[in-house]
Design an enzyme around this catalytic site. Structure first.
Site, PDB file in Angstrom:
ATOM      1  N   ASP A 336       0.705  -3.406   5.455  1.00  0.00           N
ATOM      2  CA  ASP A 336       2.115  -3.846   5.834  1.00  0.00           C
ATOM      3  C   ASP A 336       2.921  -2.836   4.763  1.00  0.00           C
ATOM      4  O   ASP A 336       2.222  -2.349   3.569  1.00  0.00           O
ATOM      5  CB  ASP A 336       2.329  -5.107   5.276  1.00  0.00           C
ATOM      6  CG  ASP A 336       3.784  -5.692   5.115  1.00  0.00           C
ATOM      7  OD1 ASP A 336       4.487  -5.318   6.281  1.00  0.00           O
ATOM      8  OD2 ASP A 336       3.950  -6.603   4.717  1.00  0.00           O
ATOM      9  N   ASP A 653       1.393  -9.943   4.132  1.00  0.00           N
ATOM     10  CA  ASP A 653       1.668 -11.141   2.970  1.00  0.00           C
ATOM     11  C   ASP A 653       2.694 -12.129   3.680  1.00  0.00           C
ATOM     12  O   ASP A 653       2.648 -13.162   3.264  1.00  0.00           O
ATOM     13  CB  ASP A 653       2.462 -10.520   1.866  1.00  0.00           C
ATOM     14  CG  ASP A 653       3.680  -9.700   2.391  1.00  0.00           C
ATOM     15  OD1 ASP A 653       3.836  -9.630   3.619  1.00  0.00           O
ATOM     16  OD2 ASP A 653       4.365  -9.284   1.435  1.00  0.00           O
ATOM     17  N   ASP A 657       1.742 -11.697   9.556  1.00  0.00           N
ATOM     18  CA  ASP A 657       0.491 -11.033   9.509  1.00  0.00           C
ATOM     19  C   ASP A 657      -0.851 -11.757   9.702  1.00  0.00           C
ATOM     20  O   ASP A 657      -1.824 -11.138   9.967  1.00  0.00           O
ATOM     21  CB  ASP A 657       0.400 -10.415   8.268  1.00  0.00           C
ATOM     22  CG  ASP A 657       1.612  -9.113   7.941  1.00  0.00           C
ATOM     23  OD1 ASP A 657       2.088  -8.582   8.808  1.00  0.00           O
ATOM     24  OD2 ASP A 657       2.042  -9.432   6.823  1.00  0.00           O
TER      25      ASP A 657
END
Length: 915
Positions: A336, A653, A657
């Site tokens: 990410d 986070d 995800d």
């Protein structure tokens, strides 16, 4: 109130429909439902909660951890001990198997815990319109068609189609990965809009950052976006790590080999030598005990557990033991952007006025940094801002509702030191960035006061304040989208004061900043009368345009180095973000993730949506940057990579995800800013939210795998030599050099002492400059297996030589067996030093340093062996005999010879490998 019904179908794409069509489709009105209709719908649709997953009974989940080939070997060894009625050893071996199952049972269920973490994100209550009035109801009782209202700080209780929005902004970072709150409107959006672009919707589990809104509930429970993510987590499925696959394969092969050799030995002893059946069974049991590496599962578990401790010191907390090693085999890291590669702290990087362009140093909300005119070094920055810079910085700090605060410094820190304590933001990230840049320029709000304000509105895309200076003069200060301020400006601030507005010049400057992936905001002002105290949109005309800021969520400097190290180690790094393509590309260039200056294709969620899974497989390895992605996209990317035998680590986070983290070979969650759902879905949690920690964890994983292989290559010749000794005795029909209980002693003493020493070996030189190991295959390859067999022959031959030479000298068999056990133990000790460096020579001074545990283990082995030899109770238990001092000379001398012979064997292997 509209006609209501207790049965309403699922509404397709409510974000793309006019609000009247949404109300009609859900058979409701803008005044909400009646209590009776809501009750009927609640019965029809069920509560607004995420369903609990079905779980196996605890006893079945516990017993499942015995379904492992290596555990079968342990249970087989225990059965052998039960047959021998050796109950002490039986319970020792069973304890290892039970402890292994308990560890697995305690650490299992990450997907189930992830679902619990997602359920915990849902709101507890909601403000709904029922029977024509506003009431507070349990969020679980909301139904499609309910009308709800949202206020700052609220957690959105369901998926809501907005029909009223007043400066409404919602923090959707956990759902979409966007680093700034999303502005909401009531207008329909395109039918193919991704979750992050559905401005007409508010989603369950997100948080209202500012403003107010009202809307119609369109989805509850499993029908919400967060509910779809929950189902993705459940369906994602987890994969075995490379280590578990290799150990399973190794265990199966080893079991077949041991059983095959036992059958051959039985046949030879019975039909070739006519041995009595009872004696033959005893010898076969001894062979099985010798051949089965019952310490291997414990060795693997302990080695990984040591790795867990080492990784924790590097801020990587491991939730599942095999993940420690799996990190070392990673070939691709999917990361990410926000908070992992970047700081998730918006920062002004550029300021452009009519007079000059300025670079801004410093990161995040820490006000240390300088504002430097282009073409000058930071050290030469003027101590005071020039008039053009001071004007735009005044807008940055005065037309601003954010505050930058410093946490209390630790007792050891200097309170006066601006670096002491952590700086944090109270307010919105973009306003925080402007507040900080004003502090860097030395401009504060001291001596001024605010007398009027026009709050930010997503429809107008600007904010204005009326501020009074110390001399009682007043001015309207405005910040907002550059296009909105330019159309309201008639002049600009130049080097000599006010001058005509140069639209072409500003258009070029804005395009240049945008091309760098910077978010661009503009500043303007207009002097007003000393009595002016209220500002509205109609007052924002004839503004003086002051300049623009270029704002970015900056990369972590340490992450840039970590990406370079990953590339050097043959590991691809891919950015998968919910952010816009331009921003993603700019950050990826700055981080060295993609080559600077080359044409790079950024695949967006819309493009990915148009590809079949087969088409995605064809391009997934070539694309390194993905933008505007959804949870479904992330899972598809991970699966496509895995179809190429890639070992994928996924970081994240947000709750968006969690499904991809569950599916990846190694899921890595952020410990500080990560949601609970993400942490529960992951195997590794980073305590410092730092991509550089992933690099350190991969290095640690490689070290652990190396050490595990060293330990196995060390352990197997112990069993090989013992089984060889017994096999030779049976095949040639001669006295057994070792009894089964003596075999178990050597296994136990070397496993408890020497085997664990190699788990503490430091990393090999160049460990992060070699490519990832190829997936699949055995934990030790054929060449190493051949090496193990030759070493087994050498140690076993030395042991046979000692035993039969002592017997030939007329000494009793118990005495000869004691000397043979000493030979086995000392031979393993010498071989331990060979195993410290499998790919280079151990004839170096390095073999004596770098691992203190080796020396403590050697000392422990010698002490235990002395107890075995000289303690009367051990003589009775193991039928051993005290040895004369001269009897140690032969085992000691042969151990040195063994060390040198094995080093010669390693030299031959290295030369063959090079050729």
């Amino acid at each position: 109130m509209a006609e209501q019904s207790n049965t309403v179908g699922a509404l397709e794409r409510p974000y793309a429909l006019p609000i009247d069509d949404v109300a009609e489709g859900l058979r409701t009105g803008l005044d909400g439902l009646s209590s009776a209709a809501a009750a009927d719908r609640l019965e029809a649709h069920g509560p607004n909660v995420l369903p609990e997953p079905k779980r196996k009974p605890a006893i079945l989940r516990f017993l499942a951890h015995f379904n492992d080939t290596l555990i079968y070997i342990l249970l087989g060894a225990a059965a052998v001990k039960a047959i021998m009625q050796d109950w002490l050893d039986f319970w020792v071996i069973m304890s290892v198997a039970i402890i292994n199952a308990v560890i697995g049972y305690v650490q299992e269920g990450r997907a189930e815990k992830a679902l619990a973490g997602i359920r915990g994100m849902l709101s507890a209550d909601a403000s709904a319109r029922r029977d024509g009035r506003w009431v507070t109801v349990a969020a679980a009782d909301l139904v499609p068609g309910d009308v709800v209202r949202l206020a700052p700080g609220d957690k959105v209780p369901a998926d809501v189609r907005l029909f009223q929005s007043f400066q409404l902004r919602i923090d959707e970072a956990a759902l979409t990965g966007e680093s700034v709150p999303a502005s909401k409107s009531i207008d329909p959006v395109a039918t193919d809009a991704g979750v992050g672009d559905r401005a007409s919707m508010a989603f369950s589990g997100t948080i209202v950052a500012a403003g107010q809104g009202r809307g119609i509930v369109t989805g509850t429970g499993p029908a919400t976006e967060i509910g779809k993510i929950q189902s993705l987590v459940g369906e994602a499925g987890s994969l075995d790590t490379p280590l578990t696959k290799q150990l399973d394969d190794f265990g199966r092969v080893l079991t077949l080999v041991i059983l095959g050799m036992a059958v051959v030995m039985l046949a030879i002893g019975r039909f070739l030598h006519g041995m009595p059946f009872g004696e033959l069974v005893s010898a076969t049991v001894g062979f099985a005990v010798a051949a089965i590496p019952e310490g291997l599962p414990a060795l693997v578990t302990i080695t990984l557990a040591i790795g867990v401790q080492q990784m924790a010191k590097r801020h990587a907390i491991t939730r599942k033991l095999p993940a420690v090693e799996a990190l070392g085999s990673v070939t691709t890291v999917c990361s990410d952007k926000t908070g992992t590669l970047t700081r998730n702290e918006m920062t002004v990087r550029r300021i452009v006025t009519r007079v000059h362009g300025y670079g801004v140093s410093g990161l995040g909300y820490d006000p240390r940094g300088r504002i430097t005119p282009d073409g000058r070094d930071e050290a030469d920055a003027p101590p005071r801002p020039t008039p053009d810079l001071a004007a735009i910085l005044a807008v940055a700090t005065l037309c601003n509702d954010a505050h930058i605060v410093r946490d209390a410094p630790a007792a050891t820190e200097d309170v006066a030191d601006t670096s002491a304590g952590r700086w944090s933001l109270v307010g919105e990230p973009t306003e925080g960035a402007l507040k900080v840049v004003a502090m860097k320029g030395g401009v504060t709000s001291e001596g001024t006061r605010r007398v009027g304000v026009l709050p930010f509105d997503s429809a107008n895309k600007l904010m204005a304040t009326v501020n009074e200076s110390a001399d009682h003069s007043r001015a309207i200060l405005v910040k907002g989208a550059p296009d909105r301020l330019l159309e309201r400006s008639s002049s600009q601030r130049g080097a000599n004061g006010t001058e005509p507005l140069d639209l072409a010049r500003w258009g070029s400057a804005i395009d240049e900043l945008s091309a760098q992936g910077l978010r661009v905001l503009a500043a303007a002002r207009r002097p007003v009368a000393p009595t002016f105290d209220h500002v509205g949109l109609d007052d924002l005309h004839d503004l003086e345009f002051l300049g623009v800021w270029g704002i970015l969520d900056p990369p972590r400097p340490e992450a840039i180095d970590a990406i370079a190290d990953c590339h050097a180690a043959g590991i691809r790094v891919k950015m998968i973000t919910g952010d816009h393509a331009g921003t993603a590309l700019a950050i990826s260039r700055e981080m060295g993730l993609v080559p600077d200056g080359e044409d790079v294709h950024v695949m967006t969620g819309t493009e990915l949506e148009a590809l079949s899974q087969e088409q995605l497989k064809g391009v997934v390895r070539e694309v390194d940057v993905y933008a505007r992605t959804s949870p479904e996209h992330k899972i598809r990317i991970v699966r496509a990579l895995q179809s190429h035998e890639e070992v994928v680590a996924m970081t994240g986070d947000g709750v968006n995800d969690a499904p991809a983290l569950t599916r990846a070979n190694v899921g890595i969650a952020m410990g500080i800013k990560g949601t609970e759902a993400t942490k529960e879905a992951a195997e590794i949690v980073l305590a410092d939210d730092n991509f550089a920690t992933i690099r350190s964890a991969i290095r640690e994983g490689r070290r652990i795998y190396d050490n595990l292989r060293k330990s196995i290559v060390f352990l197997l010749p112990t069993n090989g030599a013992q089984s060889l000794v017994i096999l030779v005795a049976v095949v040639f029909g001669i006295a057994l050099p070792l009894t089964p209980v003596q075999v178990l002693w050597v296994n136990m003493v070397t496993a408890v002492t020497l085997s664990l020493a190699l788990a503490y070996e430091p990393a090999e030189k160049g460990i992060m400059r070699r490519p990832p190991r190829a997936p699949g295959g055995s934990i030790i390859n054929l060449r190493e297996l051949g090496f193990v067999l030759v070493v087994s022959l050498l140690i076993g031959g030395a042991t046979l030589g000692v035993f039969y030479s002592v017997v030939a000298a007329g000494t009793g068999i118990p005495y000869a067996r004691t000397e043979a056990v000493a030979m086995l133990a000392l031979g393993q000790l010498a071989y331990l030093f060979n195993c410290r460096f499998l790919t280079r020579s151990s004839l170096t001074s390095d073999v004596f340093r770098g691992n203190r545990v080796v020396w403590w283990s050697a000392l422990a082995l010698i002490v235990l062996q002395l107890v075995y030899t000289y303690a009367p109770f051990m003589n009775d238990l193991f039928d051993s005999r005290p040895l004369a001092l001269t009897s140690w000379l032969l085992p000691l001398g042969l151990s040195v010879v063994l060390f040198l012979a094995i080093e010669l064997l390693k030299l031959v292997r290295r030369r063959r490998a090079r050729s």
